[in-house]
Design a protein around this motif. Sequence first.
Motif, PDB file in Angstrom:
ATOM      1  N   VAL A   1      32.271   5.175   7.757  1.00  0.00           N
ATOM      2  CA  VAL A   1      31.008   4.721   7.144  1.00  0.00           C
ATOM      3  C   VAL A   1      31.202   5.172   5.569  1.00  0.00           C
ATOM      4  N   ILE A   2      31.166   4.031   4.469  1.00  0.00           N
ATOM      5  CA  ILE A   2      31.118   4.580   3.170  1.00  0.00           C
ATOM      6  C   ILE A   2      29.778   3.987   2.674  1.00  0.00           C
TER       7      ILE A   2
ATOM      8  N   THR B   1      35.730  -2.977  -1.355  1.00  0.00           N
ATOM      9  CA  THR B   1      35.441  -3.553   0.190  1.00  0.00           C
ATOM     10  C   THR B   1      36.901  -4.261   0.434  1.00  0.00           C
ATOM     11  N   ARG B   2      37.209  -5.250  -0.299  1.00  0.00           N
ATOM     12  CA  ARG B   2      38.437  -5.999  -0.010  1.00  0.00           C
ATOM     13  C   ARG B   2      39.748  -5.095  -0.063  1.00  0.00           C
TER      14      ARG B   2
ATOM     15  N   ASP C   1      32.727   0.284   7.259  1.00  0.00           N
ATOM     16  CA  ASP C   1      31.298  -0.143   7.130  1.00  0.00           C
ATOM     17  C   ASP C   1      31.039   0.387   5.750  1.00  0.00           C
ATOM     18  N   PHE C   2      30.933  -0.439   4.888  1.00  0.00           N
ATOM     19  CA  PHE C   2      30.761  -0.357   3.299  1.00  0.00           C
ATOM     20  C   PHE C   2      29.461  -0.611   3.201  1.00  0.00           C
ATOM     21  N   ASP C   3      28.359   0.399   3.286  1.00  0.00           N
ATOM     22  CA  ASP C   3      27.022   0.192   3.277  1.00  0.00           C
ATOM     23  C   ASP C   3      26.610   0.134   1.633  1.00  0.00           C
TER      24      ASP C   3
END
Length: 396
Positions: free
Chosen positions: A362-363, A378-379, A394-396
Amino acid sequence: MELIQRPYKASKFAPQDFISNMPDNVITNILDRLPLQHAVRTSILSRNWRFKWTMLTQLVFDDNFFLCLSRKGENNRGGIISRLLLHIRGVIEKFVLSMLKFTDINGFENISHWILFLSTKSIKDLTLRKSGTQVKLPTHLFSCLELKHLELYNCIFNPPPTFHGFPNLLSLKLCAVKFESSELGKILTRCPSLEILDLRLLFHTSKVKLADIAKSENLKMLSLCLRNIDDVTICSNTICELVGSLPKLQGLDLDFQDQYKLIKGGAIIRFPTSCLKVLSLSRIDLGNIIQLSCVFEMVRHFPNLQTLEITAVKHDAHPIPEVEHSTIGLRKMVFRYFAGSENEVCLIKYILACSPFLKKIVIHPHQSLSSDERLMFTRKLLKLRRASPLAEIDFD
């Protein structure tokens, strides 16, 4: 014809007052779960309920309680607390005094009298939080030998010479606490049952030796700010040896704020029997090669580690250290304030490549990252090789 008035007879279908007929211990259990002001108000329900609240075993005087008093125009907060305490009939297992917004309780004498009163009530859970001027703890506190949980904020901790410790204490949390004549190490060695120790926010001049913490063999959770360690220098070896000396430790929270004493360590012994499952590293500068190396070394040498939490600070990055790849047992990683530096990406790349049991990363990105930059990272992260087929990012 004269009507004969017959005595009233309750219908068998009329609702019954089950709550009032419950045993006293059940009612007390219910009242203990209510905010204190609401529990006291139950005295107006009926004659039967007039003194039910005096059986309370948990008293929480927090800012919500004092706000309620202010709305009613009550300014004598200290006097109200004193009167409420005198009405309590049985033991008081939990007492919380939290005055971070409302500071006027008519001076230190009230706190001293309350703690003296609590020492006669078998107190087990005590929390004192007060903003403003530091409060010197009265000596009565150190006679509360049944204490299991103690939290102090903005206090001066000065045990008397006759103090032999809290034999039943399970958790100790000290925030902005100053020590006058007694070192913390001496206190810790006199609390043999201690399982949770939180020293993240000690007063800046208060120091503790790692050797003293290592004597608390029953510790399960340890939170520590590295700047409060009394050792001249600290390295990853030192931290790992501390964990290795605490056989029951399951959670470790280290705060790296203003950390200038950390130096590069040598070879580290692997601790296969360590119980450490959760490692939290706060305010750590991953741009600093020594601090980044410290993360790699700790993750590699605690094979039972399952959760890694990092809260980073944004600084200029230094060259990335050489890292030996080895299998680690992480299940989850949480990264807060991710700024997208090469060092941060390197760490995430390492975790993904070496964690065959990993389930999720989780980021939480740093606020300085734009929407386009977040999409780009994210990519980039999604393209990294993963040892675990179940791993999600999971890029929050």
